[in-house]
Design an enzyme around this catalytic site. Structure first.
Site, PDB file in Angstrom:
ATOM      1  N   LYS A  71       0.838  -1.218   0.000  1.00  0.00           N
ATOM      2  CA  LYS A  71       0.000   0.000   0.000  1.00  0.00           C
ATOM      3  C   LYS A  71       0.866   1.259   0.000  1.00  0.00           C
ATOM      4  CE  LYS A  71      -1.805   2.148   3.985  1.00  0.00           C
ATOM      5  NZ  LYS A  71      -1.589   3.543   4.010  1.00  0.00           N
ATOM      6  N   ASN A  72       1.865   1.317   0.902  1.00  0.00           N
ATOM      7  CA  ASN A  72       2.601   2.567   1.066  1.00  0.00           C
ATOM      8  C   ASN A  72       3.600   2.821  -0.049  1.00  0.00           C
ATOM      9  OD1 ASN A  72       1.068   3.231   3.238  1.00  0.00           O
ATOM     10  ND2 ASN A  72       2.553   2.536   4.764  1.00  0.00           N
ATOM     11  N   ARG A 118      -3.828  10.094   3.806  1.00  0.00           N
ATOM     12  CA  ARG A 118      -2.627  10.837   4.153  1.00  0.00           C
ATOM     13  C   ARG A 118      -1.770  11.072   2.917  1.00  0.00           C
ATOM     14  NH1 ARG A 118       0.134  14.162   7.552  1.00  0.00           N
ATOM     15  NH2 ARG A 118       2.364  13.674   7.618  1.00  0.00           N
ATOM     16  N   CYS A 166      -4.635   8.864   9.402  1.00  0.00           N
ATOM     17  CA  CYS A 166      -5.111   8.210  10.624  1.00  0.00           C
ATOM     18  C   CYS A 166      -4.809   9.142  11.801  1.00  0.00           C
ATOM     19  CB  CYS A 166      -4.383   6.879  10.845  1.00  0.00           C
ATOM     20  SG  CYS A 166      -4.943   5.606   9.732  1.00  0.00           S
ATOM     21  N   ARG A 189      -0.016  15.381  12.496  1.00  0.00           N
ATOM     22  CA  ARG A 189       0.740  14.816  11.374  1.00  0.00           C
ATOM     23  C   ARG A 189       1.130  15.963  10.439  1.00  0.00           C
ATOM     24  NH1 ARG A 189      -1.754   9.215   9.367  1.00  0.00           N
ATOM     25  NH2 ARG A 189       0.388   8.959   8.621  1.00  0.00           N
ATOM     26  N   PRO A 190       2.164  16.734  10.862  1.00  0.00           N
ATOM     27  CA  PRO A 190       2.552  17.922  10.095  1.00  0.00           C
ATOM     28  C   PRO A 190       3.199  17.551   8.765  1.00  0.00           C
ATOM     29  CG  PRO A 190       4.133  17.493  11.830  1.00  0.00           C
ATOM     30  CD  PRO A 190       3.030  16.491  12.011  1.00  0.00           C
ATOM     31  N   ILE A 191       3.335  18.526   7.899  1.00  0.00           N
ATOM     32  CA  ILE A 191       4.082  18.311   6.640  1.00  0.00           C
ATOM     33  C   ILE A 191       5.153  19.387   6.487  1.00  0.00           C
ATOM     34  CG2 ILE A 191       2.197  17.087   5.456  1.00  0.00           C
ATOM     35  CD1 ILE A 191       1.692  19.707   3.885  1.00  0.00           C
ATOM     36  N   ASP A 192       5.619  19.912   7.617  1.00  0.00           N
ATOM     37  CA  ASP A 192       6.639  20.981   7.561  1.00  0.00           C
ATOM     38  C   ASP A 192       7.929  20.524   6.871  1.00  0.00           C
ATOM     39  OD1 ASP A 192       6.678  19.374  10.045  1.00  0.00           O
ATOM     40  OD2 ASP A 192       8.525  20.489  10.448  1.00  0.00           O
ATOM     41  N   ASP A 246       3.883   0.605  12.083  1.00  0.00           N
ATOM     42  CA  ASP A 246       2.633   0.112  11.482  1.00  0.00           C
ATOM     43  C   ASP A 246       2.321  -1.318  11.873  1.00  0.00           C
ATOM     44  OD1 ASP A 246       3.059   1.964   8.370  1.00  0.00           O
ATOM     45  OD2 ASP A 246       2.432   2.574  10.372  1.00  0.00           O
ATOM     46  N   ARG A 284      -9.028   0.082   3.586  1.00  0.00           N
ATOM     47  CA  ARG A 284      -8.165   0.998   2.849  1.00  0.00           C
ATOM     48  C   ARG A 284      -6.771   0.392   2.641  1.00  0.00           C
ATOM     49  NH1 ARG A 284     -10.944   5.330   5.599  1.00  0.00           N
ATOM     50  NH2 ARG A 284     -12.027   6.556   4.031  1.00  0.00           N
TER      51      ARG A 284
HETATM   52  C1  EPZ Z   1       4.064   7.053   6.531  1.00  0.00           C
HETATM   53  O1  EPZ Z   1       3.370   8.155   7.101  1.00  0.00           O
HETATM   54  C2  EPZ Z   1       3.052   5.927   6.434  1.00  0.00           C
HETATM   55  N1  EPZ Z   1       1.942   6.335   5.584  1.00  0.00           N
HETATM   56  C3  EPZ Z   1       2.527   5.566   7.817  1.00  0.00           C
HETATM   57  O2  EPZ Z   1       1.764   4.376   7.652  1.00  0.00           O
HETATM   58  C4  EPZ Z   1       3.702   5.211   8.752  1.00  0.00           C
HETATM   59  O3  EPZ Z   1       3.206   5.047  10.051  1.00  0.00           O
HETATM   60  C5  EPZ Z   1       4.749   6.318   8.725  1.00  0.00           C
HETATM   61  O4  EPZ Z   1       5.155   6.622   7.372  1.00  0.00           O
HETATM   62  C6  EPZ Z   1       6.006   5.914   9.506  1.00  0.00           C
HETATM   63  O5  EPZ Z   1       6.557   4.755   8.929  1.00  0.00           O
HETATM   64  C7  EPZ Z   1       2.123   6.296   4.246  1.00  0.00           C
HETATM   65  O6  EPZ Z   1       3.182   5.912   3.755  1.00  0.00           O
HETATM   66  C8  EPZ Z   1       0.952   6.722   3.405  1.00  0.00           C
HETATM   67  P1  EPZ Z   1       6.463  10.166   8.565  1.00  0.00           P
HETATM   68  P2  EPZ Z   1       4.075   9.627   7.100  1.00  0.00           P
HETATM   69  O7  EPZ Z   1       6.552  11.392   7.749  1.00  0.00           O
HETATM   70  O8  EPZ Z   1       4.854   9.788   5.856  1.00  0.00           O
HETATM   71  C9  EPZ Z   1       6.916  13.561  11.861  1.00  0.00           C
HETATM   72  C10 EPZ Z   1      -0.096   3.005   7.656  1.00  0.00           C
HETATM   73  O9  EPZ Z   1      -0.576   2.414   8.630  1.00  0.00           O
HETATM   74  N2  EPZ Z   1       6.859  14.481  10.715  1.00  0.00           N
HETATM   75  O10 EPZ Z   1       7.523   9.106   8.409  1.00  0.00           O
HETATM   76  O11 EPZ Z   1       3.021  10.607   7.424  1.00  0.00           O
HETATM   77  C11 EPZ Z   1       5.607  12.848  12.117  1.00  0.00           C
HETATM   78  O12 EPZ Z   1       4.742  13.639  12.937  1.00  0.00           O
HETATM   79  C12 EPZ Z   1       0.339   4.426   7.828  1.00  0.00           C
HETATM   80  O13 EPZ Z   1       0.110   2.497   6.527  1.00  0.00           O
HETATM   81  C13 EPZ Z   1       7.052  15.833  10.941  1.00  0.00           C
HETATM   82  O14 EPZ Z   1       7.255  16.273  12.071  1.00  0.00           O
HETATM   83  O15 EPZ Z   1       5.046   9.464   8.350  1.00  0.00           O
HETATM   84  C14 EPZ Z   1       6.048  11.571  12.785  1.00  0.00           C
HETATM   85  O16 EPZ Z   1       6.258  11.808  14.172  1.00  0.00           O
HETATM   86  C15 EPZ Z   1      -0.071   4.993   9.167  1.00  0.00           C
HETATM   87  N3  EPZ Z   1       7.001  16.691   9.874  1.00  0.00           N
HETATM   88  C16 EPZ Z   1       7.399  11.270  12.136  1.00  0.00           C
HETATM   89  O17 EPZ Z   1       7.835  12.498  11.545  1.00  0.00           O
HETATM   90  C17 EPZ Z   1       6.766  16.241   8.604  1.00  0.00           C
HETATM   91  O18 EPZ Z   1       6.756  17.072   7.663  1.00  0.00           O
HETATM   92  C18 EPZ Z   1       7.349  10.212  11.042  1.00  0.00           C
HETATM   93  O19 EPZ Z   1       6.360  10.605  10.115  1.00  0.00           O
HETATM   94  C19 EPZ Z   1       6.572  14.865   8.398  1.00  0.00           C
HETATM   95  C20 EPZ Z   1       6.622  13.996   9.470  1.00  0.00           C
END
Ligand code: EPZ
Length: 430
Positions: free
Chosen positions: A22-23, A93, A117, A122-125, A307, A399
């Protein structure tokens, strides 16, 4: 609406075939927008996040042709639209990948802030910081992200991620693939799906090196050409079925995996007394003896995946002894704990920690899934529990899992989908 009904307490025997990841799919499908040609993408999982992705691509003007249930052809040569509607974006997401893809292809993007979720903010900074380093102007207003690099285009940069982020790594890698010059991403995420996206882009003519390590180097190219690519098997889907056998007992061959991707999950289950045998692209999981306790710390790959945290916690609820689970990635990923307590689990959670005191048996109960992987964990617990477990809000689970009921019934699980009164409002999955 629908719910799962599980009559638990039966060990599982047989074979399960794993679908595409999926991811990886939710990153690769948006990346097809960057290709000035036809992409044939194989091993695409039949899940609603993919259906949504393809709906968005069509809405942007891409030609989307389903060749069969797991193969799609995407022709993005004639798309001209770079704005994605809010109602579609907020349902998952991964809609943030559209920013990197559209920015790379057109030098501009207008995409609604993503859903996701609900386990903490869940920021995107980090995504935005990466795009700005590449020369884009990015603003967030009225629930939308506006990115623009039309004036000078995107130019390669040396980008240091403040923390490991799967989404930011994949998103910046996408945009950088069609920028001028070289980009270096430090502290890059190393998940299998990061590597899969890099391999997809390279198949289409990109020049990306080092994916799967802490440092990814991208030499931008002018355009991407069409081609064929097959998505890797889903590490988390496979891990989820391994947890089902660990919890319910039995002997199941899980087919079409990449064993290396499973190492972190395999070693944890072996600590709990589960027997795991690798056999080429397959992995056999056997659980006869009672589970034993252990501790879990979730972290970025190659650590134990966040996950899989709810699913392994479901197994620990049945293990002899007391276990501790530390959620190292998300702020609030134990929202499902009260549902497990309804089954007789002895579990306390506080922020990023949970303490699980194993019990000899769980009893079936009516449950409500609260996110994708928590819902899957309720299936794990329900298969092991004595009696009947009903799980509502299964739209979260559907999903991310392709034919979960069919695959579990294929190994002897007593699980069915039945219609039920309406559920809570539909919100996004991870
Ligand atoms: C991906 O989410 C996955 N989703 C998530 O899987 C998974 O839990 C996560 O990676 C960690 O492996 C998809 O791939 C669609 P991150 P993502 O950016 O990209 C912080 C599932 O069950 N962060 O690696 O959103 C964030 O808050 C889903 O399949 C920032 O601070 O995760 C977190 O603490 C649930 N700023 C950490 O980084 C940002 O701009 C990791 O988040 C981005 C993230």
């Amino acid at each position: 609406m629908y719910k799962y009904v599980i009559h638990g307490g039966k060990p599982l025997f047989g074979e399960i075939e794993i679908s595409g990841a999926k991811n990886a799919a939710v990153g690769i499908l948006p990346a097809a927008l960057m290709v000035d040609g036809v992409c044939r993408i194989e091993n695409v999982p039949q899940i609603s996040d993919v259906t949504l992705c393809l709906e968005i691509l069509s809405g942007l003007g891409a030609e989307v042709r389903m060749i069969n249930k797991n193969t799609v052809e995407i022709d993005s040569r004639h798309i001209r639209n770079f704005s994605v509607p809010d109602d579609l974006c907020r349902r998952m997401r991964a809609s943030y990948y559209l920013i990197g893809a559209l920015l790379g292809r057109f030098g501009k993007a207008q995409v609604s802030l993503p859903g996701g979720c609900d386990f903490g903010i869940r920021p995107i900074d980090l995504h935005i910081k990466g795009f700005e380093k590449l020369g884009a102007t990015v603003s967030v207003r009225s629930g939308f992200v506006y990115a623009n690099a039309e004036e000078d285009g995107l130019t390669g940069a040396h980008i240091y991620m403040d923390q490991v982020s799967v989404g930011a790594t994949m998103n910046v890698m996408m945009a950088a693939a069609l920028s001028k010059g070289q980009t270096i991403i430090e502290t890059a995420a190393k998940e299998p799906h990061v590597v899969d996206l890099a391999n997809f882009l390279n198949t289409m003519g990109a020049h990306i090196m080092g994916a799967g390590t802490d440092v990814i180097k991208i030499r931008g190219v002018e355009r991407l050409h069409g081609g064929t690519y097959s998505i890797i098997p889903d590490q988390i889907e496979a891990g989820t079925y391994m947890a089902c056998v660990a919890a319910a007992g039995g002997n199941v061959l899980i087919r079409n995996v990449i064993p290396k991707h499973m190492d972190c999950i395999t070693s944890k289950l072996e600590e709990m007394g589960v027997e795991v045998r690798e056999d080429g692209d397959n992995i056999r999981i056997i659980r006869k003896r009672p589970l034993t306790r252990t501790n879990v710390n979730t972290m970025p790959y190659p650590g134990f995946p966040t996950d899989m945290q709810p699913q392994i916690t479901a197994c620990l609820c049945l293990a002899n002894g007391t276990s501790r689970v530390n959620e190292g990635v998300w702020d609030n990923r134990f929202r499902y704990v009260n549902e497990f307590r309804r089954m007789g689990a002895k579990i306390q959670a506080d922020g990023k920690w949970a303490v699980v005191e194993g019990v000899s048996q769980l009893t079936g109960a009516p449950l409500q899934a609260c996110d994708l992987r928590a819902g899957a964990a309720m299936v794990v617990a329900g298969l092991a529990a004595k009696g009947t477990t009903e799980i509502g809000n299964i739209h979260y689970i559907e999903r991310g899992y392709d034919d979960l009921v069919g695959k579990l019934r294929g190994v002897g699980a007593d699980i069915t989908i039945i219609a039920c009164p309406d559920e809570d409002s539909v919100t996004a999955a991870g």
